[in-house]
Scaffold this motif. Structure first.
Motif, PDB file in Angstrom:
ATOM      1  N   VAL A  82       0.942  -1.496  -0.148  1.00  0.00           N
ATOM      2  CA  VAL A  82      -0.076  -0.542   0.026  1.00  0.00           C
ATOM      3  C   VAL A  82       1.064   1.088  -0.030  1.00  0.00           C
ATOM      4  CG1 VAL A  82      -2.305  -1.337   1.172  1.00  0.00           C
ATOM      5  CG2 VAL A  82      -0.102   0.017   2.107  1.00  0.00           C
ATOM      6  N   ASP A  83      -0.171   2.047   0.108  1.00  0.00           N
ATOM      7  CA  ASP A  83       0.714   3.554  -0.420  1.00  0.00           C
ATOM      8  C   ASP A  83       1.081   4.469   1.230  1.00  0.00           C
ATOM      9  OD1 ASP A  83       1.246   2.536  -3.077  1.00  0.00           O
ATOM     10  OD2 ASP A  83      -0.589   4.705  -3.423  1.00  0.00           O
ATOM     11  N   SER A 108      -8.781   4.324   4.525  1.00  0.00           N
ATOM     12  CA  SER A 108      -8.347   2.555   4.973  1.00  0.00           C
ATOM     13  C   SER A 108      -8.324   2.537   6.223  1.00  0.00           C
ATOM     14  CB  SER A 108      -7.185   2.710   4.209  1.00  0.00           C
ATOM     15  OG  SER A 108      -6.896   1.160   4.515  1.00  0.00           O
ATOM     16  N   TYR A 166      -8.495  12.932  -0.331  1.00  0.00           N
ATOM     17  CA  TYR A 166      -8.093  12.229  -0.280  1.00  0.00           C
ATOM     18  C   TYR A 166      -7.662  11.824   1.287  1.00  0.00           C
ATOM     19  CZ  TYR A 166      -3.391  14.973  -0.136  1.00  0.00           C
ATOM     20  OH  TYR A 166      -2.769  15.730   0.433  1.00  0.00           O
ATOM     21  N   SER A 171      -4.154   7.580   0.963  1.00  0.00           N
ATOM     22  CA  SER A 171      -5.024   6.766  -0.300  1.00  0.00           C
ATOM     23  C   SER A 171      -6.441   7.985  -0.690  1.00  0.00           C
ATOM     24  CB  SER A 171      -5.706   5.569   0.867  1.00  0.00           C
ATOM     25  OG  SER A 171      -6.359   6.468   1.725  1.00  0.00           O
TER      26      SER A 171
END
Length: 711
Positions: free
Chosen positions: A193-194, A301, A259, A297
């Motif tokens: 994941v980022d 999340s 975001y 994200s």
């Protein structure tokens, strides 16, 4: 007799054993090029990433001094998904920037870049259409340091820094002293994941002198920019919400774009707003350690953070990367440049993995900072992506190639608008597939056959796998439809011409009068012929119209035993302006395989003339690998190496492996990709040409494994 035969068998087995070279020690190969330094130079910033997200740090291991690094390699936090558009106050559209050009008897519309300095609608529309959408900097994460005497903190307060990027594990370790007290920071990027994962250890935590700040900015509009504009706090919003004792959620709103940044830490800590868009995470003073993860994200999340889990999966992913695919070992070479070439190869693999393997083609500065407003250039996709196939890492590029399906409708609309068949692939674009107005880019055509090249190379590299044909045949067919339609038939010559309106890959020619650039002619011929073979692979007959273009395409322009850059430039070798930029005529052999259009004697003469006359300081990073590939294909191995390692500004590779160009482009990933392409081609040439692209006089010892031939 039996003993004699037994001895002979032993001798044969011994000879066979000696002939089988030991596998390359990849761990040693990679680790001898780990980056270790103590220089806080603004060009020495280091990056971690997962291909679609990257985080660049300064000498502290975080983004503590972003202003200082603005003029070097900026401290970016960028992703494939983070895009934003400025408000379209003037309701601008492509009709505002349409200009018509004469092509034979037709008048063809192009989206032109108006910028004559006047404040008029054409110029304002051009600016908005080029600047929007653009990539956004997702957020600065830096150390919040406080000196014991209360004076302001500066980069000079970081004393005795020691920083290391471990390429095998993907971890950055940064050690230094601040106020006479040691600080250690470990930084890594989650490969799933980022998320950035960080562990800080310092007695300064107990004294309250060390915390971590999170800063969010508005985007910038310049052609080249870091993405940070802190002067417009009212134009965006950042809200903070607690989601547990050790977790908060930042929600960012920039117009219609939303975001999130999920911040989780381990242990007691508080987080407070210092000012608009500026927050400080302050750990409890009972420990010397702060561990946290920041997940960026599009959607909220619930993924939990555990530093050790991220570290484990990160190390596993990097070990797999280095152990799978190609490797080249130059140790044992007598040429003193061998170690530097090996360093560039290793670091280029690392940089292209973390910056160029997302869901979209990369921009030329990857995920470090914005160039050309963060948009990507499809003519550069060849240099960004071909090497992944040659190095046996096809899986890293496949997702990007599917992007051509995403933008196919827009490409077809452009072709139809201009009166052509098929799809006309964009030049400077974004995830939407919209073309950007330009005085150069919209006239380029050399990106058109790229998808055919990608597809055909994948087919061969994957063992003539029929599933590759099934996957890409629609793209190959529609690309060829445009290419055949674009070629203009001249009845007087009984030939098909390319252009006008056209600017070749060597961007030095006027679109209104340019016809038949040499490289584009050969690429058109190769692309259409390859598309015909793909029809046959699919059980179809050859397309008669494509074949007519192939058979009657204009020959390569020549004069005095040299290939001209374009037919409309008979003064190719005397006009100083034409002896600059990309020496694209060398791509006739190297980028392209052997074709019936190219004569080796003429091309050798052409290479000699270019070596004598070219202004190499005007080239770009991928020009040197391209020229090296040409020289290698012509059997001039020493010249190939000299070109690959030419000492000139735009062939500079910084400590971090980035290919420096100039003040605007402190890094240039097409150069890294070109280097990897050239090295792979020069190694594997011995599989098809009886000798390598490297000198075989004992000065170079080249061991490689897992590479695949370009042609």
């Amino acid at each position: 007799m039996i003993l004699t035969r037994f001895c002979l068998v032993l001798m044969v087995l011994s000879l066979v054993s000696c002939a089988v070279e030991k596998p390359i020690d990849r761990y040693s190969l990679v680790n001898r090029h780990n980056i270790e330094h103590s220089d806080p130079d603004i060009f020495n910033s280091l990056t971690i990433g997962n291909g679609g997200f990257a985080f660049t740090v300064d000498i502290t291991g975080l983004q503590t001094f972003p202003d200082k690094y603005e003029a070097g390699v900026p401290l970016g936090t960028f992703s494939d998904w983070g895009w934003h558009s400025f408000p379209n106050a003037g309701n601008y559209s492509f009709s505002d920037v349409t200009r018509y050009y004469q092509v034979g008897d037709d008048s063809i519309p192009y989206f032109y870049q108006f910028e004559d300095g006047e404040d008029n609608r054409e110029n304002r529309a051009t600016a908005w259409l080029r600047e929007s959408p653009h990539r956004i900097h997702l957020g600065i994460i830096g150390l919040e340091l406080t000196k014991s005497d209360g004076s302001p903190v500066s980069p000079e307060d970081i004393v005795n820094p020691q920083q290391k990027l471990n390429l095998w594990t993907g971890e950055i370790s940064s050690k230094f002293y601040f106020d006479g007290v040691p600080v250690e920071v470990i930084t890594m990027c989650d490969q799933k994941v980022d998320r950035v994962a960080v562990k800080i250890n310092s007695p300064l935590i107990k004294t309250g002198q060390l915390a971590v700040n999170f800063r969010f900015s508005y985007p910038r509009s310049e052609k080249f920019n870091s993405g940070n504009d802190f002067s417009r706090p009212k134009d965006h919003s950042t809200t903070l919400r607690w989601e547990g004792d050790e977790k908060v959620l930042f929600t960012r709103e920039l117009g219609e774009i939303v975001y999130h940044t999920s911040l989780q830490w381990e242990g007691a800590a508080s987080i407070n707003k210092k000012e608009d868009h500026y927050f400080v995470l302050r750990p409890d003073k009972n420990s010397n350690t702060l561990t946290f993860g920041a997940l960026f994200s599009e959607e909220q999340s619930d993924i939990m953070f555990d530093f050790n889990d991220v570290r484990c999966t990160n190390r596993q992913a990097w070990s797999e990367f280095w152990n799978i695919g190609g490797a080249v070992d130059f140790s044992g070479s007598k040429d003193e440049r061998a170690f530097e070439l090996e360093r560039r190869v290793i670091l280029s693999q690392y940089l292209t993995k973390i910056q160029c393997t997302g869901s979209y083609p990369p921009q030329e500065t990857g995920l470090t900072y914005n160039s050309w407003h963060g948009k990507f250039h499809l003519e550069m996709h060849w240099w960004h992506g071909i090497h992944f196939i040659l190095w046996g890492r096809e899986d890293l590029i496949l997702q990007q190639l599917d992007f051509y399906y995403d933008i196919k409708d827009k490409a077809r609309e452009m072709a139809q608008l201009q009166g052509y068949e098929g799809v006309r692939w964009q030049k400077m674009t974004d995830p939407s597939g919209l073309e950007s107005p330009s005085s150069i880019g919209v006239f380029l055509i050399w990106q058109q056959p790229h998808i055919i090249y990608f597809a055909d190379l994948l087919y061969r590299s994957m063992g003539n796998d029929s599933s590759v044909v099934e996957r890409f045949i629609p793209l190959v067919m529609e690309t060829a439809e445009f290419m055949a339609s674009y070629a203009r038939y001249d009845t007087a010559r009984d030939e098909y011409l390319l252009g006008p309106a056209l600017i070749p890959a060597q961007e030095r020619f006027t679109p209104e009068i340019t016809i038949n650039p040499a490289f584009e002619l050969a690429y058109w011929h190769w692309g259409l012929e390859t598309a015909q073979r793909w029809r046959e692979k699919s059980g179809l007959e050859r397309n008669p119209q494509w074949q007519d273009v192939i058979d009657k395409l204009s020959p390569l322009p020549m004069k005095d035993g040299l290939y001209l850059f374009t037919e409309s430039a008979p003064d190719s070798y005397s006009n100083e302006n034409y002896l600059t930029d990309h020496p694209m005529v060398l791509g006739l052999l190297g980028i392209l395989p052997e074709t019936p259009m190219v004569d080796h004697d003429y091309l050798n003469n052409t290479l000699d003339a270019i070596m004598e006359k070219w202004h190499w300081e005007t080239c770009w990073g991928w020009d040197f690998p391209m020229a090296a590939m040409n020289a290698a294909k012509l059997g001039r191995q020493h010249l190939a190496v000299d070109l690959l390692l030419m000492e000139t500004q735009k062939n500079t590779y910084l400590l971090n492996g980035h290919n420096y160009q100039d003040d605007d482009l402190s890094l240039y990933l097409p150069g890294n990709g070109g280097l990897l392409t050239a090295v792979a081609m020069m190694c594997t040439m011995q599989n098809t040409k009886a000798k390598s692209g490297f000198p075989n006089d004992g000065t170079w010892k080249v061991r490689y494994e897992g590479l695949k031939p370009l042609h």
